[in-house]
Design an enzyme around this catalytic site. Structure first.
Site, mmCIF file in Angstrom:
data_model
loop_
_atom_site.group_PDB
_atom_site.id
_atom_site.type_symbol
_atom_site.label_atom_id
_atom_site.label_comp_id
_atom_site.label_asym_id
_atom_site.label_seq_id
_atom_site.Cartn_x
_atom_site.Cartn_y
_atom_site.Cartn_z
ATOM 1 N N ARG A 198 0.844 -1.193 0.000
ATOM 2 C CA ARG A 198 0.000 0.000 0.000
ATOM 3 C C ARG A 198 0.880 1.244 0.000
ATOM 4 O O ARG A 198 1.960 1.249 0.621
ATOM 5 C CB ARG A 198 -0.840 -0.037 1.282
ATOM 6 C CG ARG A 198 -1.816 1.093 1.474
ATOM 7 C CD ARG A 198 -2.975 0.984 0.559
ATOM 8 N NE ARG A 198 -4.101 1.812 0.976
ATOM 9 C CZ ARG A 198 -5.083 2.157 0.158
ATOM 10 N NH1 ARG A 198 -5.107 1.739 -1.096
ATOM 11 N NH2 ARG A 198 -6.089 2.887 0.589
ATOM 12 N N THR A 248 -9.394 0.727 -9.206
ATOM 13 C CA THR A 248 -8.541 -0.310 -8.677
ATOM 14 C C THR A 248 -8.671 -1.479 -9.643
ATOM 15 O O THR A 248 -9.527 -1.469 -10.500
ATOM 16 C CB THR A 248 -9.086 -0.618 -7.259
ATOM 17 O OG1 THR A 248 -8.986 0.571 -6.502
ATOM 18 C CG2 THR A 248 -8.424 -1.752 -6.563
ATOM 19 N N THR A 276 -4.084 -0.667 -7.013
ATOM 20 C CA THR A 276 -4.873 0.535 -7.281
ATOM 21 C C THR A 276 -4.054 1.800 -7.458
ATOM 22 O O THR A 276 -2.945 1.913 -6.930
ATOM 23 C CB THR A 276 -5.864 0.760 -6.108
ATOM 24 O OG1 THR A 276 -6.741 1.827 -6.428
ATOM 25 C CG2 THR A 276 -5.150 1.063 -4.806
ATOM 26 N N SER A 286 -7.622 1.017 3.382
ATOM 27 C CA SER A 286 -8.083 0.535 2.082
ATOM 28 C C SER A 286 -9.333 -0.307 2.235
ATOM 29 O O SER A 286 -9.651 -0.791 3.332
ATOM 30 C CB SER A 286 -6.986 -0.312 1.444
ATOM 31 O OG SER A 286 -7.438 -0.887 0.244
ATOM 32 N N GLY A 325 -13.366 -1.041 -6.881
ATOM 33 C CA GLY A 325 -14.636 -0.353 -6.575
ATOM 34 C C GLY A 325 -14.655 0.441 -5.300
ATOM 35 O O GLY A 325 -15.730 0.649 -4.725
HETATM 36 N N1 GLY Z 1 -8.332 3.180 -3.232
HETATM 37 C C1 GLY Z 1 -9.338 2.197 -2.985
HETATM 38 C C2 GLY Z 1 -8.995 1.375 -1.765
HETATM 39 O O1 GLY Z 1 -7.850 1.116 -1.489
HETATM 40 O O2 GLY Z 1 -9.889 1.002 -1.077
#
Ligand code: GLY
Length: 578
Positions: A119, A390, A408, A461, A482
């Site tokens: 992330r 994503t 994403t 996230s 989504g």
């Molecule tokens: N950017 C969408 C997520 O990580 O939930």
């Protein structure tokens, strides 16, 4: 269903261009020379197919086919996943990425689980109030567009960490992506529309025009990305240092300086993926494995499935008033907990085990009354006492190793900023933080202290790469993009398979619904049955119909050991295998 990408008149032009560019420089290792079955200028979307040994399903046919070719060359699911991710970064610029981040969840055939968190992280210069004006109001665009919206990208580091479990050299896994970026590939109508609709945003936010802004696109055009090819080549030659140091890092920081971004050379050099223990729980004799914080996804699906487990959902039927009401009330409760209790576990003590415990979940449902419409004013987060555009892809290899990756840029085409000279889009993931308590992000989700901004912290996230085993054997690999709808989509997809006994394709294509506590609104996809929508409205739900959400991709074992792979009807998603 098979659908051909129609290159129209451009096929002959692109093919001859390809030959002209390609022939003189081809070396013996050229991926496409060795794989003439994969033609970047003519390919088909395959929505559903059963394979005997191995399968890949992803947002783009070329990415799925390349993943499978890597498997057939002796690679395992990890090799295929790495090649698929780098290919998506080229053929699916809206979400496939090297400028974003994601989560890799895997189960090796010996039962070993692994979760790699790559992330994005907040830069060192980030601060809690960085997106607030002098009056303390959120500056809406700042966390959503331009360099200021970017977290430190994690995808390249994530793939390099994943490579520890792979069999083939990393250089080989990046090669197809380099060739696609350098020699081009034919784009679909969907991609052409996407690039055209963002052209003005790309030009406004980026310091220089790019391959994406070079023309007005149409289906069948060939997209060449020489800057991206050069970046991928640096990664191929230098590994981590090819992205996080040297020319690529310098180009990222230059782009930061152009439009008020925060990421420094030091931030890039210091970025590291983290290993996370996956969330595991049982649902009706199925063992479900999903991602832990900083994704909220695993906790949320654990909570929701456990909340509905005591009920005979299978008798209620798919998308009926009864099943939707029950599942929405579970969604309301789980998303209230998301807003209050979930964030990066290295910065905020997330009570994960309590939140997914049977006792806590039972307690959360004790005020549930079948047939009664809940209220998000009354339902608040629980009080646990301690003792997540994503894209998703799934790979299962011939040995039964399963890899599920959701990755994403956050919004489609991320922060709409192409790093000049480096050719890739950056994420706008900072918007996934709670920029101010109670102020909704682009998905309408709110949060508080647990997900406030701190340097180095990873934003919460909703990404939910998920694996399921049955009788301790690999069974399902599934996930979807989504935003905040992701956990609900995975929840509904699993209920469709486990309770409603649907095929993986039926489960993925079924109309979806979404409730996230706040706003207290039940969103239904446009093809959701109107009579049920009317009944839910009459009952008291504030129902809105919206376009399609998500692009779920999954693979499921059949009783005879074969694999059924499915790509979502909602996109260019496509399966491949052997
Ligand atoms: N950017 C969408 C997520 O990580 O939930």
């Amino acid at each position: 269903m098979k659908k051909k990408i129609q290159p129209f008149l451009y096929l002959s032009i692109t093919v001859s261009l390809f030959t002209a560019f390609f022939a003189p420089t081809v070396n013996a290792q050229s991926f496409f020379k060795n794989h003439p079955q994969i033609n970047p200028f003519q390919y088909e979307i395959v929505k559903e197919k059963t394979f005997q040994k191995a399968a890949v399903t992803s947002a783009h046919p070329l990415a799925s086919m390349i993943g499978v070719a890597i498997l057939q060359e002796g690679g395992n699911a990890f090799d295929a996943a790495i090649a698929t991710q780098f290919t998506l970064a080229v053929v699916f610029p809206g979400a496939g990425n090297i400028g974003g981040g994601g989560f890799m969840l895997a189960r090796k055939n010996n039962g070993e689980l692994m979760g790699i968190d790559y992330r994005e992280a907040a830069p060192k210069k980030a601060s809690k109030d960085m997106y607030l004006d002098a009056q303390g109001n959120a500056i809406n665009a700042m966390s959503k567009e331009g360099a200021s919206a970017s977290g430190i990208p994690g995808s390249v580091a994530g793939m390099i960490s994943t490579h520890a479990y792979a069999k083939l050299p990393l250089e080989k896994l990046i090669e197809p992506a380099i060739e696609l970026a350098k020699y081009g590939f034919v784009i679909s109508e969907r991609e052409a529309k996407g690039l055209n609709s963002e052209k003005a945003n790309f030009l406004r936010n980026s310091s220089a025009p790019s391959a994406f802004t070079s023309r007005t696109w149409k289906s069948g055009d060939t997209l060449f990305q020489p800057d991206l090819a050069a970046t991928l080549l640096r990664i191929q030659e230098k590994g981590l240092a090819g992205f996080y140091e040297g020319p690529t890092a310098e180009m990222i920081v230059k782009e930061m300086n152009y439009s008020g971004g925060f990421i420094s050379l030091e931030d890039l050099k210091n970025y590291r993926p983290k290993f996370r223990k996956p969330i595991e729980f049982e649902y009706k004799n199925h063992h479900v494995i999903s991602f832990s914080p900083p994704s909220s996804g695993g906790i949320i699906i654990a909570q929701m499935l456990k909340m509905i487990a005591p009920f005979e959902v299978e008798k209620m039927g798919l998308n009926t008033e009864a099943s939707v009401s029950l599942m929405v009330e579970a969604q309301r409760r789980a998303y209230a907990d998301r807003a209050e209790h979930m964030g990066d576990p290295d910065y905020y003590k997330v009570p994960t085990q309590t939140l997914i415990s049977d006792a806590y979940v039972k307690d959360r449902m004790k005020d549930y009354q079948p047939g009664v419409v809940g209220s998000s004013k009354i339902t608040q987060a629980g009080i646990p006492h301690e003792s997540e555009q994503t894209t998703h892809f799934s790979v299962i290899d011939a040995e039964g190793n399963m890899v599920a990756i959701t990755t994403t840029l956050n919004d489609t085409y991320g922060n709409k900023t192409i790093v000049a000279g480096a050719g890739f889009l950056l994420n706008n993931e900072m918007d996934d933080f709670s920029v101010k308590a109670g102020v909704p992000n682009m998905y309408g989700a709110i949060g508080g202290e647990a997900n406030s901004i701190q340097p180095g912290k990873r934003m919460l996230s909703s990404m939910t790469p998920t694996l399921v085993t049955l009788n301790n054997k690999p069974y399902i690999s599934i996930g979807t993009p989504g935003g905040t709808t992701i956990p609900n989509q995975v929840f509904e997809g699993l209920v469709n398979i486990i309770d409603f006994k649907m095929s993986i394709k039926e489960a993925i294509d079924a109309p979806r619904f979404h409730h996230q506590w706040i706003p207290d609104v039940l969103a239904l996809e446009s093809d959701f049955p109107q009579d049920v929508a009317d009944a839910l409205t009459k009952k008291g739900y504030k129902v809105t119909k919206r376009g399609r959400f998500g692009r779920m991709d999954g693979i499921k074992y059949n009783a005879d050991g074969s694999l059924s792979a499915a790509g979502d009807k909602r996109g260019d998603d496509s399966v491949a295998g052997y």
